[in-house]
Design a protein around this motif. Structure first.
Motif, PDB file in Angstrom:
ATOM      1  N   THR A  21      35.687 -63.866-135.785  1.00  0.00           N
ATOM      2  CA  THR A  21      36.460 -63.681-137.008  1.00  0.00           C
ATOM      3  C   THR A  21      36.098 -62.331-137.624  1.00  0.00           C
ATOM      4  O   THR A  21      34.912 -62.007-137.758  1.00  0.00           O
ATOM      5  N   THR A  49      40.421 -63.974-134.875  1.00  0.00           N
ATOM      6  CA  THR A  49      40.945 -64.380-136.171  1.00  0.00           C
ATOM      7  C   THR A  49      40.665 -63.229-137.132  1.00  0.00           C
ATOM      8  O   THR A  49      39.516 -62.802-137.265  1.00  0.00           O
ATOM      9  N   ARG A  72      44.619 -64.082-132.260  1.00  0.00           N
ATOM     10  CA  ARG A  72      45.064 -65.475-132.177  1.00  0.00           C
ATOM     11  C   ARG A  72      45.561 -65.975-133.520  1.00  0.00           C
ATOM     12  O   ARG A  72      46.527 -66.740-133.592  1.00  0.00           O
ATOM     13  N   LYS A  73      44.909 -65.536-134.618  1.00  0.00           N
ATOM     14  CA  LYS A  73      45.255 -66.036-135.947  1.00  0.00           C
ATOM     15  C   LYS A  73      45.097 -64.926-136.974  1.00  0.00           C
ATOM     16  O   LYS A  73      44.144 -64.159-136.933  1.00  0.00           O
ATOM     17  N   GLU A  95      49.093 -67.875-134.774  1.00  0.00           N
ATOM     18  CA  GLU A  95      48.810 -68.780-135.885  1.00  0.00           C
ATOM     19  C   GLU A  95      48.653 -67.944-137.150  1.00  0.00           C
ATOM     20  O   GLU A  95      47.954 -66.921-137.144  1.00  0.00           O
TER      21      GLU A  95
END
Length: 235
Positions: A21, A49, A72-73, A95
């Motif tokens: 992240t 992320t 991914r997000k 996402e």
């Protein structure tokens, strides 16, 4: 020990891994850590992320990482200028956690201050509040928002001294300061590094204790997110 690294790739060495992240500073194309984003793209790290106000525009800023499918997000508040962001989201390839702009800034600040969550009225009665805890205070309903903690924050500063004390310039201060505090380690790219003692202590926006690594990113080309022009009037 010097915090300054010769380039963005070496400043990120040993910090990147799949599934991590990242908190990224910047507002539109203002104050974005361009060199660090390029180094992340070149590393090939994936399933990221990223918490950021927006994702740049197509092929610029974080838009580069969307183009290469390394994200991914996204945790963001605004996606209006990025067609690839929109396409991936609508196709179910990305996402997205939409978050009101002020709430996103506070989630980063809270994470950096060791506050795991806070209540806010923003978003109550909307999709933003779905699945979240609601609580009443003084007759008003509030929604619980979680603070953000990341593995890495990447930020852009205007000036820094050799110990990492940073000054941001105008709008670039919006998300860079809270993003810097919200991660286990912060890497900053800056336009200028000045000798220790050169900065007025009262003008420092981010204390150097938050900055673990730095890279000099200048020179930069000024990017314009949305250009509006009109015809020149006749003399």
């Amino acid at each position: 020990m010097s915090k300054t690294y010769p380039d963005a790739a070496s400043a990120l060495d040993g910090l990147l891994f799949d599934g991590m992240t990242i908190c990224a500073g910047g507002f539109g194309l203002c104050g974005i850590p361009e060199r660090l984003i390029d180094a992340i793209e070149a590393s090939g790290v994936k399933d990221l992320t990223i918490a950021s106000n927006n994702a740049g525009i197509d092929g610029v800023g974080l838009g580069k990482l969307l183009r290469t499918r390394q994200v991914r997000k996204m945790i963001s508040s605004y996606v209006g200028e990025n067609k690839e962001f929109e396409r991936q989201y609508l196709a179910g390839e990305l996402e997205v956690e939409f978050c009101p702009q002020g709430t996103l800034a506070e989630r980063m600040r809270a994470g950096g201050a060791g506050i795991p969550g806070f209540y806010t009225r923003t978003g109550v009665g909307t999709l933003v509040a779905e699945g979240k805890e609601l609580k009443e205070f003084d007759g008003e309903t509030y929604v619980l928002e979680r603070g953000i903690r990341a593995d890495l924050s990447i930020i852009k500063g205007w000036k820094a001294d050799e110990s990492g004390n940073l000054v941001f310039r105008k709008t670039a201060r919006n998300f860079n300061a809270p993003a810097a505090t919200a991660a286990n380690i912060c890497v900053a790219e800056v336009e200028e590094i000045v000798p220790l003692g050169s900065l007025d202590p009262d003008s420092i926006h981010l204390p150097g204790i938050y900055v673990k690594r730095m890279v000099l990113g200048a020179p930069y080309d000024k990017q314009i997110e949305f250009r509006t022009t009109r015809k020149r009037e006749a003399a």
